[in-house]
Design an enzyme around this catalytic site. Structure first.
Site, PDB file in Angstrom:
ATOM      1  N   TRP A 247     -48.162 112.910 -69.051  1.00  0.00           N
ATOM      2  CA  TRP A 247     -49.489 112.888 -69.685  1.00  0.00           C
ATOM      3  C   TRP A 247     -49.427 111.902 -70.857  1.00  0.00           C
ATOM      4  O   TRP A 247     -48.533 112.027 -71.715  1.00  0.00           O
ATOM      5  CB  TRP A 247     -49.805 114.310 -70.164  1.00  0.00           C
ATOM      6  CG  TRP A 247     -51.159 114.496 -70.773  1.00  0.00           C
ATOM      7  CD1 TRP A 247     -52.357 114.087 -70.262  1.00  0.00           C
ATOM      8  CD2 TRP A 247     -51.457 115.173 -72.005  1.00  0.00           C
ATOM      9  NE1 TRP A 247     -53.376 114.476 -71.097  1.00  0.00           N
ATOM     10  CE2 TRP A 247     -52.846 115.134 -72.168  1.00  0.00           C
ATOM     11  CE3 TRP A 247     -50.685 115.800 -72.975  1.00  0.00           C
ATOM     12  CZ2 TRP A 247     -53.492 115.697 -73.272  1.00  0.00           C
ATOM     13  CZ3 TRP A 247     -51.314 116.370 -74.070  1.00  0.00           C
ATOM     14  CH2 TRP A 247     -52.701 116.319 -74.216  1.00  0.00           C
TER      15      TRP A 247
ATOM     16  N   LYS B 151     -57.363 125.668 -69.001  1.00  0.00           N
ATOM     17  CA  LYS B 151     -57.689 125.580 -67.584  1.00  0.00           C
ATOM     18  C   LYS B 151     -57.737 126.953 -66.933  1.00  0.00           C
ATOM     19  O   LYS B 151     -58.707 127.282 -66.258  1.00  0.00           O
ATOM     20  CB  LYS B 151     -56.658 124.698 -66.870  1.00  0.00           C
ATOM     21  CG  LYS B 151     -56.900 123.216 -67.069  1.00  0.00           C
ATOM     22  CD  LYS B 151     -56.271 122.674 -68.316  1.00  0.00           C
ATOM     23  CE  LYS B 151     -56.568 121.188 -68.491  1.00  0.00           C
ATOM     24  NZ  LYS B 151     -55.939 120.639 -69.698  1.00  0.00           N
TER      25      LYS B 151
HETATM   26  C1  LMR Z   1     -56.026 115.706 -68.622  1.00  0.00           C
HETATM   27  O1  LMR Z   1     -54.865 115.331 -68.464  1.00  0.00           O
HETATM   28  O2  LMR Z   1     -56.998 115.149 -68.101  1.00  0.00           O
HETATM   29  C2  LMR Z   1     -56.280 116.934 -69.450  1.00  0.00           C
HETATM   30  O3  LMR Z   1     -55.090 117.419 -69.961  1.00  0.00           O
HETATM   31  C3  LMR Z   1     -57.325 116.737 -70.466  1.00  0.00           C
HETATM   32  C4  LMR Z   1     -56.916 115.824 -71.587  1.00  0.00           C
HETATM   33  O4  LMR Z   1     -57.167 116.207 -72.736  1.00  0.00           O
HETATM   34  O5  LMR Z   1     -56.379 114.745 -71.359  1.00  0.00           O
END
Ligand code: LMR
Length: 393
Positions: free
Chosen positions: A127, A243
């Site tokens: 992420w 979520k």
């Molecule tokens: C995502 O990866 O889309 C989610 O975790 C929302 C975000 O805040 O990025």
């Protein structure tokens, strides 16, 4: 003085939300930000959460502060939901945080306080905000290769090879389930191998658990986290209710720390509470209280679990359908991995140019690394996506 500030790079995921909003096409499809949407495109307030909010509204007679840790009952329920007794209670410390991101941020802060020389290892890819937060806090980031874009599976040999470079005291960030952005996950046997390696390296595992209940089930999705919790003297766990309880904007998360013994756990707890106090004082209460109210009531818990299962099974159905439609549209099994992935996301393995064409020519929005949010689809849009993907290959 403010003229000294430099422009910040835009977050890729948040940028996409705006681009989608600005697109006037009526048939555009949003597969960007990780927010669950039902077949009608709505992100619903879950039934049990709504009932809990009514209960709170009816009974709450004060808005005075609770505890610096956040509501103690919430902490207890979340420890149970995630760890289910995997670790002795007296080795656990925790604080409620504003969402899972709040927990990630404070976990990195805590790691830096404990070991300013630590490197934080993240999967490549991970992420995007993980890397951004770690750098902002001021710890060095190292990446371990994770994904084989050709097979759409975890490149497990590469994971082991890269994690062999971890030094004692380094932090290794692991996605507890439903890997973001790839959707590809380790098997429990592979987790055991990673654990053995990280034990030998004397690393500090940090689990990010943002999608419990979105993959194979609530307990199944916590299995790796529980195994890690049992296997190390010290573990950090950042978890989100955004979520699985659908309370995105209410910001409900938790940071848990496992310490070597009960004595240390008290000191760790004091440091966690201190971090809350320094950062925003008391954590927000509304979403946290709604989650606690659900988990403290057997009927609400049963209804929440039932709705979460509907959500999870809906995404699995869309995965199977998408794999099938992609098979037909591309006349190949290249995308069969979509059905094997778990959670909200799959990384399709398309180039940035192909992703741009999908957006410009077909009004289909996904993150530039070709991550799609499965929940952004419905039975009618799956074939549209499959045909569009085939057209840009
Ligand atoms: C995502 O990866 O889309 C989610 O975790 C929302 C975000 O805040 O990025």
């Amino acid at each position: 003085m403010l003229e000294a500030l430099k422009a910040q790079p835009q977050d890729k995921i948040l940028q996409l939300i705006q681009m989608f909003k600005d697109d006037p096409r009526g048939d555009k499809i949003d597969l960007g930000v990780g927010v669950y949407k039902d077949a009608t495109g709505l992100t619903p307030v879950m039934r049990a959460v709504k009932a809990a909010e009514k209960k709170i509204w009816d009974t709450q007679d004060s808005k005075t502060y609770t505890a610096l840790t956040g509501e103690p009952g919430y902490n207890m329920e979340m420890r149970q939901l995630i760890l289910d007794g995997a670790v002795a209670a007296d080795r656990l410390s925790s604080i409620a945080t504003p969402g899972g991101t709040g927990a990630v941020r404070l976990a990195i802060d805590l790691a830096k306080m404990a070991n300013p020389g630590a490197t934080v290892w993240v999967s490549k890819p991970t992420w995007g905000n993980h890397i951004s937060i770690i750098k902002f806090v001021g710890l060095p980031v190292a990446e371990y290769r994770y994904f084989d874009a050709v097979s759409g599976a975890v490149d497990f040999a590469a994971v082991l090879e890269d994690l062999a470079q971890v030094k004692a005291g380094d932090v290794v960030l692991l996605h507890g389930c439903c890997h973001n952005p790839t959707g590809a996950n380790l098997t429990l046997d592979q987790w055991a191998e990673v654990i053995a390696l990280l034990q030998a390296k004397q690393a500090l595992p940090m689990v990010d658990l943002a999608y419990q209940g979105f993959g194979d089930g609530l307990d199944e999705d916590a299995a790796a986290t529980r195994l890690i919790a049992q296997s190390f003297p010290e573990v950090l766990i950042a978890a989100s209710c955004s979520k699985n309880f659908g309370v995105y904007r209410d910001r409900a998360g938790i940071l848990m720390a496992i310490s070597a013994d009960a004595e240390q756990a008290k000191i760790t707890q004091g440091n966690l509470s201190f971090l809350n106090r320094q950062t925003y004082s008391f954590p927000p209460d509304h979403g946290i209280r709604a989650v606690m109210t659900v988990l403290q009531d057997a009927d609400l818990t049963a209804d929440w679990k039932a709705e979460l299962e509907e959500t999870r099974n809906g995404m699995l159905g869309l995965r199977a359908q998408l794999a099938e439609e992609l098979r037909k549209a591309t006349n190949s099994d290249r995308f069969d991995f979509v059905a094997r992935h778990r959670g909200m996301f799959s990384l399709l393995g398309l180039t940035e140019a192909q992703v741009a064409r999908l957006r410009e020519e077909f009004g289909i929005y996904m993150v530039s690394d070709s991550r799609i949010n499965i929940a952004g689809l419905n039975v009618a849009t799956v074939p549209i996506l499959a045909r569009a993907v085939a057209a840009v290959l």
